[in-house]
Design an enzyme around this catalytic site. Sequence first.
Site, PDB file in Angstrom:
ATOM      1  N   CYS A 154       0.831  -1.215   0.000  1.00  0.00           N
ATOM      2  CA  CYS A 154       0.000   0.000   0.000  1.00  0.00           C
ATOM      3  C   CYS A 154       0.868   1.269   0.000  1.00  0.00           C
ATOM      4  CB  CYS A 154      -0.970  -0.025   1.171  1.00  0.00           C
ATOM      5  SG  CYS A 154      -0.217  -0.486   2.747  1.00  0.00           S
TER       6      CYS A 154
HETATM    7  N1  LIG Z   1      -4.323  -3.993   5.010  1.00  0.00           N
HETATM    8  C1  LIG Z   1      -3.811  -3.327   3.981  1.00  0.00           C
HETATM    9  O1  LIG Z   1      -4.045  -2.110   3.816  1.00  0.00           O
HETATM   10  C2  LIG Z   1      -2.945  -4.035   2.963  1.00  0.00           C
HETATM   11  C3  LIG Z   1      -2.587  -3.325   1.811  1.00  0.00           C
HETATM   12  C4  LIG Z   1      -1.776  -3.951   0.845  1.00  0.00           C
HETATM   13  C5  LIG Z   1      -1.364  -5.253   1.043  1.00  0.00           C
HETATM   14  N2  LIG Z   1      -1.720  -5.914   2.177  1.00  0.00           N
HETATM   15  C6  LIG Z   1      -1.242  -7.285   2.312  1.00  0.00           C
HETATM   16  O2  LIG Z   1      -2.323  -8.171   2.046  1.00  0.00           O
HETATM   17  C7  LIG Z   1      -2.212  -9.350   2.854  1.00  0.00           C
HETATM   18  C8  LIG Z   1      -3.496  -9.483   3.681  1.00  0.00           C
HETATM   19  O3  LIG Z   1      -3.594  -8.309   4.480  1.00  0.00           O
HETATM   20  P1  LIG Z   1      -4.831  -8.013   5.410  1.00  0.00           P
HETATM   21  O4  LIG Z   1      -4.706  -6.615   5.850  1.00  0.00           O
HETATM   22  O5  LIG Z   1      -6.077  -8.456   4.754  1.00  0.00           O
HETATM   23  O6  LIG Z   1      -4.491  -8.974   6.640  1.00  0.00           O
HETATM   24  P2  LIG Z   1      -5.452  -9.530   7.761  1.00  0.00           P
HETATM   25  O7  LIG Z   1      -6.609  -8.599   7.935  1.00  0.00           O
HETATM   26  O8  LIG Z   1      -4.603  -9.832   8.916  1.00  0.00           O
HETATM   27  O9  LIG Z   1      -6.005 -10.876   7.103  1.00  0.00           O
HETATM   28  C9  LIG Z   1      -5.183 -11.954   6.712  1.00  0.00           C
HETATM   29  C10 LIG Z   1      -6.013 -13.220   6.779  1.00  0.00           C
HETATM   30  O10 LIG Z   1      -5.210 -14.319   6.380  1.00  0.00           O
HETATM   31  C11 LIG Z   1      -5.692 -15.488   7.012  1.00  0.00           C
HETATM   32  N3  LIG Z   1      -4.564 -16.359   7.395  1.00  0.00           N
HETATM   33  C12 LIG Z   1      -4.279 -17.557   6.845  1.00  0.00           C
HETATM   34  N4  LIG Z   1      -3.158 -18.075   7.330  1.00  0.00           N
HETATM   35  C13 LIG Z   1      -2.729 -17.209   8.251  1.00  0.00           C
HETATM   36  C14 LIG Z   1      -1.624 -17.220   9.132  1.00  0.00           C
HETATM   37  N5  LIG Z   1      -0.723 -18.213   9.130  1.00  0.00           N
HETATM   38  N6  LIG Z   1      -1.483 -16.172   9.963  1.00  0.00           N
HETATM   39  C15 LIG Z   1      -2.388 -15.166   9.980  1.00  0.00           C
HETATM   40  N7  LIG Z   1      -3.454 -15.109   9.142  1.00  0.00           N
HETATM   41  C16 LIG Z   1      -3.616 -16.125   8.298  1.00  0.00           C
HETATM   42  C17 LIG Z   1      -6.506 -15.041   8.220  1.00  0.00           C
HETATM   43  O11 LIG Z   1      -7.846 -15.447   7.975  1.00  0.00           O
HETATM   44  P3  LIG Z   1      -8.386 -16.850   8.450  1.00  0.00           P
HETATM   45  O12 LIG Z   1      -7.892 -17.059   9.829  1.00  0.00           O
HETATM   46  O13 LIG Z   1      -9.863 -16.680   8.369  1.00  0.00           O
HETATM   47  O14 LIG Z   1      -7.844 -17.826   7.458  1.00  0.00           O
HETATM   48  C18 LIG Z   1      -6.456 -13.528   8.183  1.00  0.00           C
HETATM   49  O15 LIG Z   1      -7.723 -12.957   8.441  1.00  0.00           O
HETATM   50  C19 LIG Z   1      -0.968  -9.156   3.717  1.00  0.00           C
HETATM   51  O16 LIG Z   1       0.118  -9.796   3.129  1.00  0.00           O
HETATM   52  C20 LIG Z   1      -0.764  -7.646   3.712  1.00  0.00           C
HETATM   53  O17 LIG Z   1       0.571  -7.268   3.911  1.00  0.00           O
HETATM   54  C21 LIG Z   1      -2.512  -5.337   3.123  1.00  0.00           C
END
Ligand SMILES: NC(=O)c1ccc[n+]([C@@H]2O[C@H](COP(=O)([O-])OP(=O)(O)OC[C@H]3O[C@@H](n4cnc5c(N)ncnc54)[C@H](OP(=O)(O)O)[C@@H]3O)[C@@H](O)[C@H]2O)c1
Length: 353
Positions: A154
Amino acid sequence: MKKLKVSVIGSTGYTGKELIKILLNHYEVELIHLVSSTFAGEKLSEVFPDFLNQLDKKLISLNPELIAQDSDLIFTALPHTVSMDLVPKFLKRGVKVIDLSADYRLKDPSIYREWYKKEHNHISREFLSQAIYGLPEIYGRQIERTSLVANPGCYSTSVILGLAPLFAYHLVEVKDIIIDSKSGITGAGRGISLDLHFPECNENMKAYKVTGHNHIPEIEQELSRIYSGGDNKNKEDKIKVSFTPHLIPINRGILSTCYLNLKDRNMEEKEILEVYREFYQKAPFVRIFEPPSLPEIKFVVGTNYCDIGFKIDKRVGKVVIISVIDNLLKGAAGQAVQNMNIMSRLPETYALK
Ligand SMILES: NC(=O)c1ccc[n+]([C@@H]2O[C@H](COP(=O)([O-])OP(=O)(O)OC[C@H]3O[C@@H](n4cnc5c(N)ncnc54)[C@H](OP(=O)(O)O)[C@@H]3O)[C@@H](O)[C@H]2O)c1
């Protein structure tokens, strides 16, 4: 036309949820599997009641064979280091992948190891070389032809789009680049931690990961490639940046302020404006502001736009660039769907405007 069969892994995270919201309104997409390790067996609308009567689909646990067999394209919205081993399982079965984590963004595996403390194995290394950095404004043509998109970070999206024209046209010096970025709290994901607790963030602003944020190598890689015309072999061109991220008490949005030395101190704002307009003339999601008007976070929240504005500070010979995005859309899910549209030869703006 046959609909594109799409699955989302990491459906209950912030970016996964945004992806599903967009894909639900995408007429060329059929949502196949929504994967969650924590909530498997529950309906999506039980986890997120805002989907009630819109999408009551059940979440399933991770079964790579089944998901690959049923899908044309898979979004992996998982934490970094988790996607790495999963992505090749889909690619080997001929399924396209858009990975939202950092695992396939850095071309040099030793730099990945240094910043993410995990080693690419021989299988993921093989696919790393095929991955295209998913910034459509820079890599549109290559995204069309790839099976693996590494969706950008981001902060990186706001900074690279903000600075690309300056480096492409060699208008600024490659040293003393200072970037100061502010992000809403959703940028840190949905996981719980004391630092992100409401009373810790509300009515507060704080710098974090000063000198050590892991978007630094990605910003440097991409700015160096743009500066050297896509060929990053000349080590002399390796651009280094001073990058400081801050948390601000809003849910979503990023504002990056970047300070750079102009090579020609007599350059006028109208010349820079012309350069930016030309560079982004075919980019439907980049809007260039004419000085003295500047973009603000509230202009882009809920949209896939990156808004860019600037001022020249003649006294010190610097150009100051302001770039804003919604971290969950142009910084993540919106950009991922933009990439999916390009990979599927659909109009780039489909379901995003
Ligand atoms: N947030 C942002 O603004 C943003 C922007 C650009 C890129 N990203 C990237 O996009 C990816 C997802 O980000 P997010 O913000 O959506 O993250 P998040 O809210 O923490 O969600 C990640 C999801 O992955 C699942 N998961 C599966 N295996 C996991 C593990 N071993 N440890 C933790 N979670 C696990 C979990 O769902 P379940 O438990 O339901 O499987 C969790 O809800 C990341 O790599 C992040 O760096 C995020």
